[in-house]
Write a protein that holds these residues in place. Structure first.
Motif, PDB file in Angstrom:
ATOM      1  N   LYS A 879      46.393  15.117  78.407  1.00 34.08           N
ATOM      2  CA  LYS A 879      45.256  14.360  78.923  1.00 34.08           C
ATOM      3  C   LYS A 879      44.653  13.403  77.911  1.00 34.08           C
ATOM      4  O   LYS A 879      43.885  12.511  78.285  1.00 34.08           O
ATOM      5  CB  LYS A 879      44.172  15.324  79.405  1.00 34.08           C
ATOM      6  N   GLU A 880      44.979  13.564  76.633  1.00 37.95           N
ATOM      7  CA  GLU A 880      44.285  12.782  75.615  1.00 37.95           C
ATOM      8  C   GLU A 880      45.258  12.333  74.538  1.00 37.95           C
ATOM      9  O   GLU A 880      46.188  13.044  74.170  1.00 37.95           O
ATOM     10  CB  GLU A 880      43.177  13.620  74.987  1.00 37.95           C
ATOM     11  N   GLN A 882      45.145  10.450  70.568  1.00 36.82           N
ATOM     12  CA  GLN A 882      44.261  10.100  69.471  1.00 36.82           C
ATOM     13  C   GLN A 882      45.061  10.040  68.172  1.00 36.82           C
ATOM     14  O   GLN A 882      46.159  10.584  68.075  1.00 36.82           O
ATOM     15  CB  GLN A 882      43.134  11.129  69.321  1.00 36.82           C
ATOM     16  N   GLU A 903      44.102  10.861  80.512  1.00 35.53           N
ATOM     17  CA  GLU A 903      42.747  10.494  80.908  1.00 35.53           C
ATOM     18  C   GLU A 903      42.004   9.716  79.834  1.00 35.53           C
ATOM     19  O   GLU A 903      41.247   8.795  80.151  1.00 35.53           O
ATOM     20  CB  GLU A 903      41.944  11.760  81.246  1.00 35.53           C
ATOM     21  N   ARG A 904      42.216  10.074  78.586  1.00 36.36           N
ATOM     22  CA  ARG A 904      41.372   9.521  77.526  1.00 36.36           C
ATOM     23  C   ARG A 904      42.203   9.049  76.342  1.00 36.36           C
ATOM     24  O   ARG A 904      43.230   9.625  76.011  1.00 36.36           O
ATOM     25  CB  ARG A 904      40.369  10.581  77.028  1.00 36.36           C
ATOM     26  N   TRP A 905      41.695   8.007  75.739  1.00 40.68           N
ATOM     27  CA  TRP A 905      42.187   7.548  74.435  1.00 40.68           C
ATOM     28  C   TRP A 905      40.953   7.423  73.570  1.00 40.68           C
ATOM     29  O   TRP A 905      40.098   6.585  73.811  1.00 40.68           O
ATOM     30  CB  TRP A 905      42.907   6.223  74.582  1.00 40.68           C
ATOM     31  N   THR A 906      40.882   8.265  72.567  1.00 40.17           N
ATOM     32  CA  THR A 906      39.680   8.284  71.738  1.00 40.17           C
ATOM     33  C   THR A 906      39.571   6.992  70.942  1.00 40.17           C
ATOM     34  O   THR A 906      40.479   6.166  70.930  1.00 40.17           O
ATOM     35  CB  THR A 906      39.690   9.482  70.780  1.00 40.17           C
ATOM     36  N   ASN A 926      44.972   8.160  86.151  1.00 45.75           N
ATOM     37  CA  ASN A 926      43.801   8.902  85.697  1.00 45.75           C
ATOM     38  C   ASN A 926      43.249   8.390  84.369  1.00 45.75           C
ATOM     39  O   ASN A 926      42.285   8.949  83.845  1.00 45.75           O
ATOM     40  CB  ASN A 926      44.144  10.390  85.567  1.00 45.75           C
ATOM     41  N   PHE A 927      43.876   7.369  83.834  1.00 48.61           N
ATOM     42  CA  PHE A 927      43.435   6.789  82.562  1.00 48.61           C
ATOM     43  C   PHE A 927      42.189   5.947  82.849  1.00 48.61           C
ATOM     44  O   PHE A 927      42.274   4.884  83.456  1.00 48.61           O
ATOM     45  CB  PHE A 927      44.563   5.934  81.989  1.00 48.61           C
ATOM     46  N   THR A 928      41.044   6.433  82.417  1.00 52.93           N
ATOM     47  CA  THR A 928      39.772   5.843  82.858  1.00 52.93           C
ATOM     48  C   THR A 928      39.285   4.700  81.996  1.00 52.93           C
ATOM     49  O   THR A 928      38.678   3.754  82.503  1.00 52.93           O
ATOM     50  CB  THR A 928      38.687   6.920  82.902  1.00 52.93           C
ATOM     51  N   ARG A 929      39.551   4.751  80.691  1.00 47.41           N
ATOM     52  CA  ARG A 929      38.965   3.697  79.860  1.00 47.41           C
ATOM     53  C   ARG A 929      39.789   3.489  78.602  1.00 47.41           C
ATOM     54  O   ARG A 929      40.472   4.379  78.101  1.00 47.41           O
ATOM     55  CB  ARG A 929      37.524   4.037  79.488  1.00 47.41           C
ATOM     56  N   PRO A 931      40.169   2.520  74.519  1.00 46.07           N
ATOM     57  CA  PRO A 931      39.452   3.063  73.354  1.00 46.07           C
ATOM     58  C   PRO A 931      38.461   2.067  72.773  1.00 46.07           C
ATOM     59  O   PRO A 931      38.683   0.847  72.820  1.00 46.07           O
ATOM     60  CB  PRO A 931      40.581   3.351  72.363  1.00 46.07           C
TER      61      PRO A 931
END
Length: 1021
Positions: A879-880, A882, A903-906, A926-929, A931
């Protein structure tokens, strides 16, 4: 030295080293020595011929007529030398074929038939020697009687073979083929049959060839030709440069002094137009001024601002292939596959498909080398009405008269300062050094002769880069340049082997991009590579390629992210010179003159046929004597290919057979009769199978059947022990080719690509430690141990592809870090994969698809020191993602495709991805935004988004509007990606074919047109 003489000497050297008969070796050595003697005179004669032929000669008056006649006489002498060398070479090659046939025959009867090859037939060895002896005798008598070059004493000292002797030899040799054989010859013809008279005939040939050369050397003395009077090639053929550093220096100098023109063109392309008609921008200028280079720089920097784009090189007249190139470019830029039948599509179908893809799109098209208005009109007719198109035309003619040309720019000559800077940087590719004042003075005079033409300056700079910083050498160059055009000057400075390589590259169609590795393999097959004790033939060929690029005789076309040149081209001025020189030196023959009229070359040895040649009726081509060909290159668009293939058995001297886009689905069995064949290129053809006779090609070095329908190789290929490159299928496709041969017999194999894995293959790989490229598919868990044990022994491996079989899960059992591995492609789930990849410190390109990793790959791989590209396609189930500071220090391209759970890329931390140029994110629902910190990457040039949620696209636009790097944002729908769903129950991994075209597109765009220095602001420009 004339190319035919150099080629003959290399053939003689090879033939002598393998000749077991001492007497024959002595004869061949005698020929070799006399041709060696003529070399220094030939250098002087070639240069004087260039003075006569040059287009830059001026002020010819009556007082120079005598000198011109002398030059014409010298030119004829050079042609005689070339013709003699070509004829002798053909006899040597035919003798090589005779020995091959004789040695490979098995039974006594087979040997009998093989021996008959020497004595009967229209184009056999004995026939060729007899023709040579007869013609040589006649020429000698006529020249001696007519010109009086030989004294009576010399006439008496030369023993000539009489016509009666020639006839008697022919009569004796042809006895076995006569039905009524005289009784007095029955006892002797067995000896003739098994070699007695073949040795006698070769001896007479050697004597006559030697005397012909002695006569020509005597003529050289009478014409006052001298030994080595002009600049010669440097002692070392390759400058001591780091190749990638030199490549970068060439790129940086390619638009030196052109920043103003580049900025103006870029600004015109960015103007929002109110009209719906295509906006035409013309770039004109004299030959060699840099039109194509400037267009390439603009295209590279601006293509990301358009929904789709294409680059097409225009030939002499509009053809269907031009629309095909435009369509291919459009589809590639949209990550879409071209139809398999694109080569068979007519104009109407191509126009319809182009229009359907461009509706409502912003489109950038470059048409390079436009000669006539009709060519533009031909392409314009395929564009839809509601397409926001910007068309960039380059032409040597002035296109400003076109009524629909909105913007126009004429490229001026370089200013004196920019010209000096260009020369200095091309001379000193490694670094700028101090120039002594005397050298600087010579440089200024050289620049005055070049008159601000970048092509001339860069090419002369390449020549000077091989010289010492001494006044004497630079003065000689300046003096010679004042007499002749820069192209023959720089050509004359090449070593003989490099001249052959340059002329061979010019056989490719005008404006075509030539894959460097393919060209190098062709050179090797032709014997154009100078052997080096510590290098493989491929490494030596690469150095020769680099030297021709450094000397600017061949130009870079596509460059990889790591700085390696992937494709090259020969510019029109260079190609025109090369074709003319090829005709003069009997190297190759064109079937068309400059006006497009059909020619009838005497006896071509290297023949290339492309779309341009299709205008020649096949009846005219049939009249040619093609039995002496060494190379036959049939390029895309030549419509008579099938007719050539059916008669391929008559081209028995072929070393190279390259066929592109052949429409028939099989090859004739007679291909196996080409005993001297070293290169067989069938890529992109419609072939479904190969003939069983392929096993007879014992000298074959390269077999290329990529992008065909062939799925099985014939049995019995163990005899092809000289194989070096076996290219069976593409690395990203799900297709493999089955190979039943015991591959351990291929001891020299360096490339094995597209093979389906079996237990026998994995064991055989253990015996191939020289492999540099390996691509295997259909790998199963039961193959893991043996496969990775074999891979561990491949210390020279540079490229590795492993594709798992469907539903298979394999274990990475390798412990060897493979210190030379630069490119890795993994398709399918492999345990312990990331832990192994972390050790690959030389890795530059990494493609992972369908790997289903649970561990964050970016976190695991962030410290790979050499990585320039990372592509993840359905490779990560987490899901992430980084990574920390100073991560991915050299990474230039990152692609994240179809990671559905991501979902996330910090946040992007300081110092990370400082060189990132292109970021691609596609179908990650599901990739919302994005970094934080992405917009602060000053190196970022393009963000490409496909099939992503609306709020993600909105955020991307917001970041773009506030970014300091002013990167382009390209949003597109990739229907091939979104078409796949999880509706297939039990399907645990995606089929490779679903993403094959996309992965290939990612790889190909990494080696696009040469990247130019990015302009920071208008003030700098």
């Amino acid at each position: 030295m004339a190319v035919p003489v150099g080629n003959l000497l290399r053939k003689l050297k090879e033939c002598i080293s393998h000749e077991s008969n001492l007497l024959i070796a002595v004869h061949l050595e005698q020929i070799k020595k006399v041709f060696e003697r003529v070399k220094p005179y030939l250098r002087d004669a070639e240069w004087k011929r260039d003075l006569h032929d040059t287009e830059w000669r001026r002020n010819v008056n009556n007082q120079e007529e005598l000198k011109i006649k002398k030059y014409e006489k010298i030119s004829r002498w050079v042609s005689q030398i070339a013709a003699l060398a070509v004829e002798v070479e053909e006899i040597i090659v035919t003798y090589d074929l005779y020995l091959f046939d004789k040695n490979t025959s098995g039974s006594l009867f087979s040997k009998f038939l093989s021996s008959r090859f020497l004595i009967v037939g229209k184009d056999t060895l004995s026939t060729k020697i007899q023709q040579f002896l007869s013609r040589s005798h006649q020429q000698t008598n006529s020249i001696i009687n007519g010109n009086g070059f030989h004294s009576s004493h010399q006439m008496r000292s030369h023993r000539h073979i009489s016509s009666e002797n020639n006839v008697s030899v022919v009569r004796n040799l042809t006895l076995p083929s006569n039905r009524a054989c005289p009784t007095d010859s029955t006892t002797s013809w067995h000896k003739h049959l098994f070699g007695m008279d073949s040795l006698e005939l070769l001896g007479q040939f050697s004597e006559k060839a030697t005397k012909e050369m002695q006569r020509l050397i005597w003529e050289a003395l009478n014409m006052n030709l001298v030994r080595i009077t002009h600049v010669q090639a440097a002692a070392t053929t390759v400058p001591a440069h780091d190749s990638r550093r030199a490549t970068q220096m060439i790129l940086e100098t390619s638009i030196l002094g052109r920043q103003e023109e580049v900025s103006k063109l870029e600004s015109w392309l960015m103007v929002e137009e109110e009209q719906s008609d295509p906006v035409i921008i013309s770039v004109t200028g004299v030959g060699g001024i840099g039109k194509t280079t400037i267009a390439a720089a603009v295209y590279e920097s601006m293509r990301h601002h358009f929904n789709c784009h294409a680059w097409a090189s225009v030939f002499q007249s509009p053809t269907t292939s031009l629309l095909q190139d435009v369509l291919r470019g459009i589809l590639k830029s949209m990550s879409m596959m071209a139809p398999r039948n694109i080569d068979a599509m007519n104009d109407a179908s191509l126009r319809e498909m182009i229009r359907s893809r461009l509706v409502g799109k912003k489109f950038l098209l470059v048409l390079d080398d436009v000669m006539k208005k009709d060519e533009w009109e031909y392409v314009k007719s395929a564009l839809p009405q509601d397409c926001q198109a910007k068309i960039l035309l380059t032409s040597g003619t002035n296109l400003q008269y076109l009524p629909d040309c909105k913007y126009a720019i004429h490229i001026p000559r370089l200013t004196p300062q920019n010209a000096f800077n260009l020369l200095q940087k091309r001379v000193c590719l490694q670094q700028t050094t101090f120039w002594p004042s005397v050298v600087k003075s010579e440089a200024e005079e050289i620049l005055g002769i070049c008159k601000g033409i970048p092509l001339a300056i860069a090419t002369i700079g390449g020549l000077l880069s091989t010289k010492q910083m001494e006044t004497k050498e630079w003065t000689i160059v300046r003096h010679m340049l004042s007499q002749a055009h820069f192209t023959p000057l720089c050509y004359s400075d090449l070593h003989a082997v490099l001249k052959s390589c340059f002329l061979y590259a010019a056989l490719f169609p005008l404006n075509s991009e030539i894959p460097c590795k393919r060209l190098q393999q062709l050179w090797i097959a032709e014997g154009f590579v100078q052997a080096r004790a510590t290098m493989t033939a491929e490494e030596a060929a690469r150095l020769q390629m680099e030297e021709l690029i450094w000397r600017n005789m061949i130009q870079m076309a596509q460059v990889g992210l790591d700085g390696e040149v992937e494709t090259c081209r020969v510019l029109r001025p260079m190609r025109e010179f090369a074709l003319k020189r090829s005709e003069q030196d009997k190297f190759s023959s064109s079937l068309l003159d400059r006006s497009g009229n059909a020619l009838q070359p005497e006896r071509p040895h290297h023949l290339s046929l492309s779309a341009e040649s299709s205008s020649i009726p096949i009846t005219e081509v049939d009249k040619l004597n093609l039995s002496g060909m060494y190379s036959l290159l049939l390029f895309k668009g030549y419509k008579h290919q099938p007719l050539f293939i059916t008669s391929v058995s008559s081209f028995r001297l072929l070393s190279v057979l390259e066929i592109q886009h052949l429409t028939r689905d099989d090859l004739p069995d007679s291909v196996g009769d080409l005993g001297l064949l070293r290169y067989l290129g069938l890529r992109g053809t419609k072939l479904k199978k190969l003939p069983t006779s392929l096993k007879k090609l014992q000298r074959l070095q390269t077999l290329d059947i990529r992008d065909t329908f062939i799925r099985d190789l014939p049995d019995g290929l163990e005899g092809m022990k000289m194989l070096r490159h076996l290219l069976l299928a593409g690395s990203f496709g799900d297709k493999v080719v089955n190979l039943v041969v015991a591959i351990e017999v291929f001891k020299d194999l360096q490339t094995l690509a597209g093979v389906g894995v079996t237990e026998g293959i994995t064991k055989g790989l253990h015996h191939l430690p020289q492999l540099q490229k390996l691509s295997v598919g259909e790998v199963k868990s039961c193959h893991s141990v043996t496969l990775f044990e074999s891979i561990d022994h491949m210390k020279f491996l540079r490229s590795l592809t492993i594709k798992c079989a469907p539903e298979e899960h394999i274990d990475m059992i390798s412990c060897n870090p493979l210190e030379n591995l630069e490119k890795l492609r993994i398709g399918g789930p492999i345990d312990n994969l990331l832990a192994w990849i972390e050790k690959l410190h030389s890795l530059k390109y990494l493609y992972l698809w369908d790997c289903l990793l649970m561990k964050d790959p970016l976190s695991a791989l962030q410290h790979l020191p050499s990585l320039v590209l990372l592509s993840l396609c359905n490779a990560y189930n987490g899901k992430e993602i980084q990574f920390g500071t100073r991560a991915f220090l050299k990474l230039k391209k990152l692609s994240i495709l179809r990671c559905k759970k991501l979902e996330r890329w910090t946040a992007m931390k300081d110092g990370a991805m400082g060189k990132l140029q292109t970021l691609t994110i596609a179908y990650c629902p599901n990739f919302t935004r994005l970094p934080r910190g992405l917009g602060e990457l000053t190196s970022l040039q393009a963000l490409q988004v496909a099939d992503m949620p609306a709020h993600f696209i909105k955020e991307a636009r917001d970041i773009q509007s506030t970014s300091t790097s002013k990167f382009s944002l390209l949003v597109r729908e990739t229907t091939q990606l979104s078409a796949y769903t999880d509706a297939k129950p039990g399907h645990k991994m995606l089929p490779i074919s679903m993403f094959a075209h996309l992965m290939r597109n990612i790889e190909e765009t990494d080696k696009h047109l040469p990247r130019q220095p990015k302009l920071k602001d208008k003030k700098e420009a």
